[in-house]
Design an enzyme around this catalytic site. Structure first.
Site, mmCIF file in Angstrom:
data_model
loop_
_atom_site.group_PDB
_atom_site.id
_atom_site.type_symbol
_atom_site.label_atom_id
_atom_site.label_comp_id
_atom_site.label_asym_id
_atom_site.label_seq_id
_atom_site.Cartn_x
_atom_site.Cartn_y
_atom_site.Cartn_z
ATOM 1 N N CYS A 73 145.590 3.753 -3.058
ATOM 2 C CA CYS A 73 144.221 4.154 -3.382
ATOM 3 C C CYS A 73 143.175 3.318 -2.657
ATOM 4 C CB CYS A 73 143.972 4.238 -4.878
ATOM 5 S SG CYS A 73 144.323 2.762 -5.770
ATOM 6 N N ASP B 233 112.658 15.696 20.898
ATOM 7 C CA ASP B 233 111.818 15.983 19.735
ATOM 8 C C ASP B 233 112.241 17.275 19.044
ATOM 9 O OD1 ASP B 233 110.926 17.705 21.627
ATOM 10 O OD2 ASP B 233 108.917 16.876 21.810
ATOM 11 N N ASP C 249 114.676 12.483 26.358
ATOM 12 C CA ASP C 249 113.747 13.445 26.914
ATOM 13 C C ASP C 249 112.458 12.655 27.136
ATOM 14 O OD1 ASP C 249 112.934 16.097 27.495
ATOM 15 O OD2 ASP C 249 111.745 16.046 25.663
ATOM 16 N N ASP D 244 146.601 -3.999 -7.152
ATOM 17 C CA ASP D 244 146.213 -2.705 -6.582
ATOM 18 C C ASP D 244 144.761 -2.371 -6.917
ATOM 19 O OD1 ASP D 244 146.523 -0.063 -5.489
ATOM 20 O OD2 ASP D 244 146.501 0.592 -7.579
ATOM 21 N N THR E 169 108.776 13.841 27.438
ATOM 22 C CA THR E 169 107.573 14.179 26.686
ATOM 23 C C THR E 169 107.826 14.212 25.182
ATOM 24 O OG1 THR E 169 106.883 15.481 28.564
ATOM 25 C CG2 THR E 169 105.721 15.874 26.496
ATOM 26 N N CYS F 113 150.746 1.611 -3.980
ATOM 27 C CA CYS F 113 149.741 2.625 -4.273
ATOM 28 C C CYS F 113 148.645 2.607 -3.204
ATOM 29 C CB CYS F 113 149.140 2.359 -5.644
ATOM 30 S SG CYS F 113 147.731 3.390 -5.958
HETATM 31 N N1 LIG Z 1 103.293 25.955 30.641
HETATM 32 C C1 LIG Z 1 103.274 25.241 31.773
HETATM 33 N N2 LIG Z 1 102.117 24.936 32.351
HETATM 34 C C2 LIG Z 1 102.074 24.209 33.479
HETATM 35 N N3 LIG Z 1 103.157 23.738 34.087
HETATM 36 C C3 LIG Z 1 104.341 24.006 33.573
HETATM 37 C C4 LIG Z 1 104.475 24.777 32.391
HETATM 38 N N4 LIG Z 1 105.785 24.864 32.098
HETATM 39 C C5 LIG Z 1 106.426 24.167 33.048
HETATM 40 N N5 LIG Z 1 105.578 23.663 33.952
HETATM 41 C C6 LIG Z 1 105.889 22.841 35.125
HETATM 42 O O1 LIG Z 1 107.282 22.602 35.146
HETATM 43 C C7 LIG Z 1 107.562 21.215 35.036
HETATM 44 C C8 LIG Z 1 108.783 21.008 34.195
HETATM 45 O O2 LIG Z 1 108.568 21.556 32.907
HETATM 46 P P1 LIG Z 1 109.567 21.347 31.744
HETATM 47 O O3 LIG Z 1 109.035 22.035 30.553
HETATM 48 O O4 LIG Z 1 110.949 21.650 32.180
HETATM 49 O O5 LIG Z 1 109.431 19.809 31.563
HETATM 50 P P2 LIG Z 1 110.221 19.020 30.492
HETATM 51 O O6 LIG Z 1 111.614 18.860 30.945
HETATM 52 O O7 LIG Z 1 109.946 19.618 29.170
HETATM 53 O O8 LIG Z 1 109.493 17.663 30.629
HETATM 54 P P3 LIG Z 1 109.844 16.436 29.779
HETATM 55 O O9 LIG Z 1 111.168 15.966 30.225
HETATM 56 O O10 LIG Z 1 108.723 15.556 30.197
HETATM 57 O O11 LIG Z 1 109.792 16.865 28.355
HETATM 58 C C9 LIG Z 1 106.320 20.601 34.449
HETATM 59 O O12 LIG Z 1 106.171 19.259 34.826
HETATM 60 C C10 LIG Z 1 105.233 21.487 35.055
HETATM 61 O O13 LIG Z 1 104.942 21.063 36.360
HETATM 62 ZN ZN LIG Z 2 146.065 2.293 -6.713
#
Ligand SMILES: Nc1ncnc2c1ncn2[C@@H]1O[C@H](COP(=O)(O)OP(=O)(O)OP(=O)(O)O)[C@@H](O)[C@H]1O
Ligand SMILES: [Zn+2]
Length: 584
Positions: free
Chosen positions: A238, A477, A280, A563, A282, A236
């Protein structure tokens, strides 16, 4: 005899129902053949014992499975049944189901939060451990978000309800875990397929045991029919069938208790096999709240330059934009109005039309592509970047107005969390759109490899690269990295129970801790090895009893006991995961 028949009726009915609906080789079918066969050869008492023990076994299994579900019931129990609803000047006690979005409730010290909401008055510390597993109390003030089920420690709070009881975070978690427990992992599907040919094979084997010795060797028919029936019971499946789902249900419930949510067995299995974890930057490895640290004026006045940058960024949800607006507000600058809002070029810049013309805020690389940048300015940028700061350039057409440097601190547990991953033999890497020098400064501090200056689609290409070497998890995030989470083998959202976190990823960490990633992987691995222990236990016990049966040392009642015993052992082993100390 009568007892056997009475006990056999429900089993036989299920066996027939299975046969009709296309699964003739069910456990019930094995049981029915064995019992009827035993009656036929005059071993009626034994047939009765077999049927009785089978029923007892099912009962025990039901109890054990209930224990796995208790992990989830514990979650349901943390929601209070009533809430103190404020209407006008009066306060009344109402059931939590009666709360509507926009209602105001009073939460006294010591009370549990009745549903998700926003604090509108009062200050307190709230223990979110029941929801997120985070044991350090979190300070709350007007504007803070609080979750149903967490415990208000010391101050009275007035809370505006933002989600109903049916829809709040904890209700979603419960729903998700229940759904996940119903979904099958690849191993479970394999076992299903395996049982489909395993059961008919057991029937064939039992038939051979019955037929071969008497026909070929002239042995006694009664003895070998009896042994053939015992083989049927031993065979069996199970215990085997339950080996994987029991472990996965326990593993998922165990994770949910610690704020580690996994959406199903398949994700759990992949997590256990992950070789690389991409983070990522930030909001994942850093706090996600950059602060303006340096301002370099190239043309004009500092306050004016910052105010223009803030005007361009006002509608932006990018952490850098939010920080620039916050700095301008902190300094009490009048932020001019932009016409028509900002236009973002993801990964590069954002541009808006102000009274004085088009102004852009963006990466130095982007600015250098758009206009000329003197060597002196380039040096300033590089100097700031080497300190781990992110520099954005404010420009008007081809004119550079200035530089704004921002710094986002690594999370306090980032280094520790990455060390734990390495201890598990997993390689952490960082993928970022930020420039290489800033990324290298932060990566160096945390001791991990970095791939920088990735435009959004380049992150997907990088993930695909790593994927060819083995399963890769992506931790983000959930805010602007949803495509990357989806492209990885398993996406992990870190985001304190936000909607995005719970919906986009395969797994979510309710507490914003890098260490949670290592815990998640350790738990998944423990679940995988639990599955293999269960399979070995089931098949091992069966093999032993198969041998003792063939030599005639196992009566029918012992066969069924073996079993059922295997099933109970497998379930008990799976339940150990609920109490597992996740060592990372
Ligand atoms: N709204 C904004 N104001 C100023 N700079 C910006 C903006 N959007 C993008 N950048 C510029 O482009 C770059 C890359 O931005 P991006 O949003 O792709 O970063 P990210 O991949 O989100 O960064 P992380 O990996 O740190 O999260 C920033 O470091 C900045 O120099
Ligand atoms: Zn069984």
């Amino acid at each position: 005899m009568v007892a056997t028949l009475v006990g056999l009726v429900p089993i036989g009915r299920r066996a027939l129902a299975g046969a009709v609906s296309g699964t003739p080789f069910s456990i019930e079918m094995l049981m029915s053949i064995a019992a009827i066969g035993a009656v036929a050869i005059g071993a009626a008492e034994e047939a009765a014992v077999v049927v009785f023990l089978f029923a007892v076994g099912e009962l025990l299994e039901g109890i054990a499975a209930g224990r796995a579900r208790a992990g989830i019931k514990a979650l349901i129990d943390i929601i209070p049944r009533t809430a103190l609803l404020q209407s006008g000047l009066s306060v009344e006690t109402v059931p939590v189901e009666a709360l509507a979005i926009g209602d105001t409730v009073i939460v006294r010290p010591g009370d549990r939060i009745p549903s998700d909401g926003i604090v509108i008055e009062g200050m307190s510390e709230v223990n979110e451990a029941p929801v997120t597993g985070e044991s350090v109390p979190v300070g709350k003030e007007p504007g803070s978000i609080i979750y149903a089920g967490s415990i208000n420690a010391n101050g009275e709070l007035r809370v505006e309800i933002t989600r109903t009881a049916a829809d709040n975070t904890i209700a979603r978690i419960i729903h998700m875990v229940e759904e996940a427990q119903g979904s099958k992992a690849p191993t479970a599907r394999f076992i299903d397929r395996f049982s489909r040919w395993y059961t008919p094979m057991a029937m064939v084997m039992s038939a051979l045991v019955v037929l071969v010795p008497p026909l070929m060797l002239g042995a006694d028919w009664f003895t070998w029919i009896y042994r053939g029936l015992a083989v049927l019971l031993i065979a069996c499946p199970c215990a085997l069938v339950i080996s994987t789902p029991a472990a996965i249900a326990s593993g998922l419930a165990s994770g949910a208790r610690r704020g580690l949510l996994v959406k199903g067995g398949a994700a759990l299995e992949t997590l256990g096999k992950v070789k690389t974890v991409a983070f990522d930057k930030t909001g994942t490895l850093t706090n996600g709240h950059p602060q303006v640290t340096d301002i370099v004026v190239i043309e004009g006045i500092e306050a004016e330059m910052l105010a223009k940058a803030a005007a361009v960024e006002r509608g932006s949800s990018h952490p850098l934009g939010v920080a620039i607006v916050a700095e301008a507000e902190r300094r009490g600058l009048g932020i001019p109005q932009a016409f028509g809002g900002g236009i973002a070029t993801p990964g590069k810049a954002v541009t808006a039309r102000l009274k004085s013309g088009f102004v852009s805020v963006g990466s130095p690389r982007h600015a250098a592509e758009q206009g000329d940048m003197s060597d002196e300015i380039k040096k300033r940028v590089e100097g700031l970047e080497s300190q781990g700061k992110t520099v954005v350039v404010v420009s008007k057409g081809k004119h550079l107005l200035g530089l704004i440097a921002l710094r986002d601190e690594p999370r306090s547990d980032a280094a520790g969390g990455l060390a734990k991953l390495r201890a598990l033999g997993v390689r952490p890497i960082m993928l970022t759109g930020d420039n290489a020098r800033t990324a290298a400064a932060i990566g160096g501090a945390l001791g991990l490899d970095v791939r920088a200056e990735l435009l959004p689609h380049a992150k997907l290409v990088a993930i695909a690269d790593y994927k060819s070497e083995g399963p890769i998890a992506m931790v983000g995030d959930g805010i602007n990295d949803a495509p990357a989470l989806a492209a990885s083998s398993v996406g992990i959202a870190m985001g304190g129970g936000t909607d995005v976190a719970l919906e986009t990823a395969d797994a979510a960490l309710l507490k914003n801790r890098v260490t949670g990633v290592a815990e998640l992987i350790a738990l998944s691995r423990a679940t995988l090895s639990n599955i293999w222990q269960n399979i070995a236990l089931a098949l091992g016990l069966k093999s032993v009893f198969l041998v003792t049966t063939l030599v005639g040392a196992t009566p029918l009642w012992m066969a069924i006991l073996a079993d059922t015993g295997a099933t109970v052992l497998v379930t008990a082993n799976a339940l150990r995961l609920l109490r597992l100390e996740v060592k990372t």
